[in-house]
Design an enzyme around this catalytic site. Structure first.
Site, short mmCIF file in Angstrom:
data_model
loop_
_atom_site.label_atom_id
_atom_site.label_comp_id
_atom_site.label_asym_id
_atom_site.label_seq_id
_atom_site.Cartn_x
_atom_site.Cartn_y
_atom_site.Cartn_z
N CYS A 2 -39.27 -84.95 -28.94
CA CYS A 2 -40.01 -86.19 -28.71
C CYS A 2 -41.11 -85.81 -27.85
O CYS A 2 -40.59 -84.82 -26.96
CB CYS A 2 -39.15 -87.38 -27.85
SG CYS A 2 -38.17 -88.41 -29.20
N ARG A 26 -43.05 -81.22 -31.39
CA ARG A 26 -41.97 -81.76 -30.48
C ARG A 26 -41.17 -82.97 -31.43
O ARG A 26 -40.09 -83.15 -31.21
CB ARG A 26 -42.17 -82.26 -29.35
CG ARG A 26 -42.75 -81.50 -28.39
CD ARG A 26 -43.19 -82.01 -27.01
NE ARG A 26 -41.83 -82.27 -26.32
CZ ARG A 26 -41.33 -81.55 -25.63
NH1 ARG A 26 -41.90 -80.45 -25.32
NH2 ARG A 26 -40.33 -81.83 -24.82
N TRP A 72 -38.85 -87.71 -32.50
CA TRP A 72 -37.99 -86.97 -33.24
C TRP A 72 -36.41 -87.93 -33.29
O TRP A 72 -36.14 -88.13 -32.31
CB TRP A 72 -37.47 -85.58 -32.91
CG TRP A 72 -36.43 -84.74 -33.49
CD1 TRP A 72 -36.94 -84.11 -34.91
CD2 TRP A 72 -35.21 -84.55 -33.41
NE1 TRP A 72 -35.74 -83.61 -35.35
CE2 TRP A 72 -34.71 -83.93 -34.68
CE3 TRP A 72 -34.33 -85.23 -32.63
CZ2 TRP A 72 -33.27 -83.44 -34.78
CZ3 TRP A 72 -32.94 -84.73 -32.74
CH2 TRP A 72 -32.49 -84.10 -33.81
N ASN A 98 -38.35 -89.59 -23.65
CA ASN A 98 -37.91 -88.30 -24.61
C ASN A 98 -36.56 -88.12 -23.62
O ASN A 98 -36.30 -87.97 -22.52
CB ASN A 98 -38.85 -87.28 -23.89
CG ASN A 98 -38.10 -86.05 -24.47
OD1 ASN A 98 -37.53 -85.91 -25.44
ND2 ASN A 98 -38.67 -84.83 -23.59
N GLY A 99 -35.49 -88.15 -24.60
CA GLY A 99 -34.12 -87.70 -24.17
C GLY A 99 -33.10 -88.73 -24.72
O GLY A 99 -33.27 -89.18 -25.86
N GLU A 469 -31.90 -63.53 -38.72
CA GLU A 469 -33.09 -64.10 -38.24
C GLU A 469 -33.79 -64.44 -39.63
O GLU A 469 -34.36 -65.45 -39.76
CB GLU A 469 -33.75 -63.32 -37.28
CG GLU A 469 -35.04 -63.98 -37.10
CD GLU A 469 -35.06 -65.33 -36.32
OE1 GLU A 469 -33.93 -65.81 -36.21
OE2 GLU A 469 -36.43 -66.03 -36.47
N LYS A 473 -34.87 -68.20 -40.86
CA LYS A 473 -36.39 -68.42 -41.34
C LYS A 473 -36.34 -68.96 -42.87
O LYS A 473 -37.10 -69.98 -42.96
CB LYS A 473 -37.38 -67.10 -41.36
CG LYS A 473 -37.74 -66.45 -39.93
CD LYS A 473 -38.40 -67.56 -39.08
CE LYS A 473 -37.67 -68.26 -38.53
NZ LYS A 473 -37.38 -68.26 -36.84
N GLU A 476 -35.24 -72.49 -43.25
CA GLU A 476 -35.50 -73.76 -42.31
C GLU A 476 -36.76 -74.14 -42.90
O GLU A 476 -37.26 -75.35 -42.71
CB GLU A 476 -35.52 -73.51 -41.06
CG GLU A 476 -36.53 -72.57 -40.26
CD GLU A 476 -36.69 -72.40 -38.82
OE1 GLU A 476 -36.39 -73.18 -38.30
OE2 GLU A 476 -36.69 -71.19 -38.44
N HIS A 492 -15.25 -59.50 -49.01
CA HIS A 492 -14.00 -60.47 -48.51
C HIS A 492 -14.10 -61.97 -48.62
O HIS A 492 -13.40 -62.73 -48.07
CB HIS A 492 -13.85 -60.18 -46.95
CG HIS A 492 -13.53 -58.66 -46.66
ND1 HIS A 492 -12.22 -58.11 -46.89
CD2 HIS A 492 -14.48 -57.86 -46.02
CE1 HIS A 492 -12.33 -56.84 -46.49
NE2 HIS A 492 -13.34 -56.64 -45.89
N LYS A 586 -39.32 -78.99 -32.57
CA LYS A 586 -39.62 -77.37 -32.07
C LYS A 586 -38.64 -77.50 -30.69
O LYS A 586 -37.88 -76.42 -30.57
CB LYS A 586 -41.00 -77.16 -31.55
CG LYS A 586 -41.19 -75.88 -30.89
CD LYS A 586 -41.86 -74.88 -31.88
CE LYS A 586 -42.16 -73.52 -31.27
NZ LYS A 586 -41.49 -72.79 -32.41
C1 F6R Z 1 -35.69 -71.29 -35.38
C2 F6R Z 1 -36.00 -71.97 -34.22
C3 F6R Z 1 -34.90 -72.44 -33.48
C4 F6R Z 1 -35.06 -72.27 -32.10
C5 F6R Z 1 -34.07 -72.66 -31.01
C6 F6R Z 1 -34.00 -72.43 -29.85
O1 F6R Z 1 -37.12 -70.88 -35.84
O2 F6R Z 1 -37.27 -72.04 -33.66
O3 F6R Z 1 -33.74 -72.00 -33.94
O4 F6R Z 1 -35.00 -70.76 -31.56
O5 F6R Z 1 -33.95 -74.18 -31.29
O6 F6R Z 1 -35.40 -72.82 -29.00
P1 F6R Z 1 -35.75 -72.03 -27.84
O7 F6R Z 1 -35.90 -70.76 -27.99
O8 F6R Z 1 -37.01 -72.94 -27.47
O9 F6R Z 1 -34.41 -72.30 -26.69
#
Ligand code: F6R
Length: 591
Positions: A2, A26, A72, A98-99, A469, A473, A476, A492, A586
């Site tokens: 948000c 956001r 969101w 927001n929250g 990682e 990527k 998602e 296993h 994000k």
């Molecule tokens: C994946 C991604 C998320 C963030 C996670 C932590 O591409 O962006 O997994 O890495 O939500 O976010 P931050 O780094 O802002 O604490």
């Protein structure tokens, strides 16, 4: 998670809509704006992206005061009714939030028993009802009384017909105040507000903000003035000038950002004296998602350098588990946004237990940075694609340099090796440029990956975090099912899933473990899986995705880049919204 914005000043409507576009990373389920004009407060809101909102706001709509929201969803479905802002029943208040209001059900039941009727399923609407109930001729008093009844996390901006000013309340969700260019601004994101404001301030927790043409005032819930310092806003890039997706632009920035991350670290240094560093008995690397994966990677390297335990821990697990913490504990909190609720809670726990807290973040003015004893700025620049890319590489650089300094001080790394590795960081940008210049090969490989029923990423020791990682990527942004495993672990259980149509991405950067990886590749190929191998070496039966050889301790910074590109091109082939994948946001500001 948000985004909220409010402003008083010329162009309030168009600037609020512009701000919402900026804040869209956001949350992008629904959006809305409340505008104050001669006829009172008027709300426009709709499901979907900000552009949908722009389309329903009347062209040329004027108003000197506006508040806006991009959502969101946490409470209630994605629909226009649950979009913010919310009116109070008498339409004298409009709020954006927001929250999470944790006690909203109790408050809502109480309000309903007093005759209130709700138009949404959200927690946020209760705030508008409470403001109306508590108003008795003084808006500040109504805000104070309302704030005292709320628990949870909130940044709330309030517009009202009773007062020319905007009011806000802040607890555990970000709220930045800006002044300049003839306006006052309230916003979730410091970079967003900095495009208008000349001076900015970060609102402390449990604070009420009152902004008007006569200035900005901060109060506690009892009405006592709170001293908050303003500082100069930094210059920000104009988002509108970015063509194409942010994700690919951000991947292509990695070489330059690595240079800046190293420069920033060399400028600020470890910020801990030798005596303190020698006393530490354990180090935690705590974060979520990609930030956790960077901790995983750096811990795997640090285990080769240090004489103490270096443990990567997922922040949400750390909060409720019993990891030992005392004055001999050093905990790094890794977070691009510096806003992630789980990471901030974990930090609070370490503080309570007497450990040393160290933020590694891309947002110096974030809540996390304020909460920690020390802060390292990863200097990745604004990252807007929901999938984190350049921030990961910069987190690695900063954390690796921190670990090298800790190891040097503790005498577990000789000066020659230290100098060699620090110098070798300068070779990474060119190595990554080489990969980026050949990205058409990776784009071609995406054609194979896009049709896979599932993709498994495998690696050993320092390559396993890269696998984790790469897998994150891919899943998602492409929505292809994907998992990461230490290569030796497949036999296993997971081997049972190998068959025609399954993809395996093997990461093999360690020459000493080449034979082991060759064996793992044979095992999965024998069962019908197609293998891509990210390596400076050649492997039989695997499609090569060649990477340049760089220093062994730094190779993770390079090896992840083809995987970031592979995820991007695969998602593009599948027609996904690369920058705004479904169900995600994000900044994850709720636990
Ligand atoms: C994946 C991604 C998320 C963030 C996670 C932590 O591409 O962006 O997994 O890495 O939500 O976010 P931050 O780094 O802002 O604490």
């Amino acid at each position: 998670m948000c985004g909220i914005f409010g402003m008083i000043g010329g162009g309030a409507v168009s600037n609020t809509l512009r701000a919402l576009k900026y804040l869209e990373y956001r949350g992008y389920d629904s959006a809305g704006i409340a505008v104050k004009g001669d006829g009172g407060l008027k709300i426009y809101k709709t499901e979907g992206r900000i552009q949908n909102l722009v389309d329903i706001v009347p062209q040329g709509l004027q108003g000197g005061t506006a508040i806006g929201h991009t959502r969101w969803a946490t409470h209630g479905a994605v629909c226009a009714e649950n979009a913010h802002p919310f009116y109070s029943p008498d339409r004298n208040f409009a709020v954006v939030h927001n929250g999470i209001i944790e006690n909203y059900l109790t408050l809502k039941e109480e309000l309903i028993s007093q005759g209130a009727e709700f138009s949404s399923a959200t927690d946020s609407e209760t705030v508008a009802h409470l403001l109306m109930r508590e108003y008795n001729g003084d808006v500040l008093e109504a805000v104070q009384k309302t704030a005292k009844q709320l628990s949870g996390s909130f940044a709330i901006v309030i517009a009202t017909t009773y007062d020319q000013r905007l009011f806000a309340v802040k607890r555990r969700s970000p709220l930045v105040v800006g002044i300049g260019n003839g306006g006052v601004y309230l916003c979730s994101d410091i970079r967003c507000v900095s495009r208008w404001a000349e001076q900015v301030a970060v609102t402390p927790d449990n604070t009420i903000v009152v902004t008007g043409s006569d200035g900005v005032y901060f109060y506690d819930y009892e009405g006592n003035a709170v001293q908050v310092d303003f500082f100069d806003a930094e210059e920000v890039e104009e988002m509108e000038q970015v063509k194409g997706e942010f994700m690919i632009k951000e991947i292509y920035e990695i070489p330059e950002r690595i240079r800046l991350a190293k420069r920033e670290y060399m400028r600020s240094g470890l910020q801990l004296n030798a005596e303190t560093v020698r006393k530490f008995k354990r180090i935690y690397l705590i974060g979520c998602g990609t930030a956790y994966n960077s901790g995983l990677q750096v811990a795997a390297v640090a285990r080769k350098l240090l004489d103490i335990d270096v443990l990567p821990v997922i922040a949400s697990e750390f909060i409720y588990d019993n990891y030992p913490v005392d004055s001999k504990t050093l905990a790094f909190f890794i977070s691009q946004s510096g806003e992630t609720a789980d990471t901030i809670r974990a930090c609070e726990k370490v503080k309570e237990q007497g450990g040393c807290t160290y933020a590694v973040t891309n947002t110096k003015s974030s809540q996390l940075a304020y909460a920690c004893d020390r802060t390292a700025d990863i200097s990745a620049g604004g990252e807007f694609a929901v999938a984190s890319t350049k921030a990961y590489n910069c987190q690695l650089i900063t954390l690796l340099l921190l670990m090298l300094d800790v190891a040097k001080i503790r005498g577990t790394l000789d000066v020659e090796l230290y100098d060699r590795v620090v110098a070798a960081v300068d070779e990474l940008p060119e190595a990554i440029d080489n990969i980026l210049n050949d990205s058409y090969d990776i784009a071609r490989l995406a054609d194979e990956v896009k049709d896979c029923s599932a993709v498994f990423f495998i690696g050993r020791t320092t390559d396993y975090p890269t696998a984790a990682e790469g897998s994150l990527k891919l899943k998602e942004i492409s929505y292809i099912h994907s998992e990461a495993y230490p290569a030796g672990e497949l036999k296993h259980g997971t081997l049972a899933l190998m068959e025609e149509g399954v993809g395996v991405v093997a990461i093999a950067t360690d020459g000493d473990l080449k034979e082991k990886m060759a064996l793992s590749i044979k095992e999965v190929v024998a069962r019908g899986a197609k293998v891509i191998c990210v390596s400076p070496y050649k492997f039989e039966n695997a499609i090569p995705l060649a990477i340049p050889a760089v220093d062994k301790l730094l190779i993770g910074v390079v090896a992840v880049v083809p995987l970031q590109l592979l995820a991007y091109y695969t998602a593009k082939r599948l027609g996904r919204d690369v920058d705004k994948p479904r169900n995600l946001a994000k900044s994850v500001t709720v636990e």
